[in-house]
Motif scaffolding. Sequence first.
Motif, PDB file in Angstrom:
ATOM      1  N   ARG A   1       2.964 -11.922  34.579  1.00  0.00           N
ATOM      2  CA  ARG A   1       2.979 -13.388  34.704  1.00  0.00           C
ATOM      3  C   ARG A   1       4.289 -13.956  34.177  1.00  0.00           C
TER       4      ARG A   1
ATOM      5  N   MET B   1       7.061 -13.061  36.739  1.00  0.00           N
ATOM      6  CA  MET B   1       7.044 -13.895  37.932  1.00  0.00           C
ATOM      7  C   MET B   1       7.398 -15.350  37.628  1.00  0.00           C
ATOM      8  N   THR B   2       7.137 -15.791  36.406  1.00  0.00           N
ATOM      9  CA  THR B   2       7.552 -17.140  36.023  1.00  0.00           C
ATOM     10  C   THR B   2       9.069 -17.214  35.895  1.00  0.00           C
TER      11      THR B   2
ATOM     12  N   CYS C   1      11.162 -15.231  37.398  1.00  0.00           N
ATOM     13  CA  CYS C   1      11.737 -14.985  38.729  1.00  0.00           C
ATOM     14  C   CYS C   1      10.646 -15.195  39.771  1.00  0.00           C
ATOM     15  N   PRO C   2      10.482 -16.422  40.267  1.00  0.00           N
ATOM     16  CA  PRO C   2       9.390 -16.706  41.217  1.00  0.00           C
ATOM     17  C   PRO C   2       9.484 -15.927  42.526  1.00  0.00           C
ATOM     18  N   SER C   3      10.653 -15.409  42.848  1.00  0.00           N
ATOM     19  CA  SER C   3      10.801 -14.636  44.080  1.00  0.00           C
ATOM     20  C   SER C   3      10.188 -13.255  43.869  1.00  0.00           C
ATOM     21  N   ARG C   4       8.967 -13.061  44.338  1.00  0.00           N
ATOM     22  CA  ARG C   4       8.248 -11.818  44.078  1.00  0.00           C
ATOM     23  C   ARG C   4       8.896 -10.621  44.764  1.00  0.00           C
TER      24      ARG C   4
ATOM     25  N   GLU D   1       3.030 -11.195  48.173  1.00  0.00           N
ATOM     26  CA  GLU D   1       3.207 -12.612  48.483  1.00  0.00           C
ATOM     27  C   GLU D   1       1.862 -13.328  48.663  1.00  0.00           C
TER      28      GLU D   1
ATOM     29  N   ASP E   1      -2.678 -13.289  43.922  1.00  0.00           N
ATOM     30  CA  ASP E   1      -2.355 -13.894  42.647  1.00  0.00           C
ATOM     31  C   ASP E   1      -1.854 -12.827  41.695  1.00  0.00           C
TER      32      ASP E   1
END
Length: 289
Positions: A124, A127-128, A130-133, A285, A288
């Motif tokens: 979490r 991903m916070t 770097c929002p680009s998974r 993508e 969750d």
Amino acid sequence: MSTPQPPMPQTAAPNWQAAPGPAHPTYTSPIPVVRTNLGHALASEWTKIRSVRSTMWTLGVFVLLVVGIGLAAAALVAANTDEGNVSDETALGFGFFGLLLGSICIITLGVLTTASEYGTGMIRTTMTACPSRGRVLTAKAIVFFAVAFVVTLASAVLVALADVAMVDAREPSGGEWLKGTVGVSVYIALLGLLSLVVGSIIRHSAGAITIMIGVLLAPLVIAMFMFSESLRGLQQALIEYSIPNQLSVFYTQSLTESGPTGWDPLWIMLGVTAAVFAGALALLEKRDV
């Protein structure tokens, strides 16, 4: 009738602004704002993989298995074989046994590179930041592949040089040297990368490691118990395309007379890894974290 209240005194406006915008065109943030890119993600993943104990433990055991078993096999053959008995073969093949067992360590590290973050909840935070998974998974794949390839190549070259010096066998050709060092190292690194991607899909360390060990060993074990003549074709295919047999091809010691040859195992592993990687990106993508 109530007495009117006097107006509140005016307070001076603060000499700072909360955010830039049309109303405050002269504002300059004291915090430097830099657009993130793949380089930042690579630096982050490199910091993670080198700072956890599991990396050093698994790679340490991997080197110990590859070098120890490879040298022990060559020493055993050199001590118990008459001169000239292995003159038609090369000594590079003795590195196969250590790499086969050591690949379990690379599989474990690959799974832990992704699945452990889901287990701890650290994903979490990742991903916070770097929002680009897709960028996160790509950075993990690049860093892990580079580490696995370099460690495997160094171990394979060390074993190959020692085995050739210890065993009185035929001198390997340039192509055999390339396959027995660089080629097999790329294959092992791709196997670890496949494990990393499976870890991203399963999101459970123990489950993903179990699946990958099954992929490594199950085809040969299943084929051993196919005694029916009607299953002979399936048995042959399981043996030919099993990972141990594909690994042996890099040393020109295929377990079967047919099946993959030359550089075929590398293209097979590359294709499978690319397909699973694409599936992992699509799932990443949609799901969750």
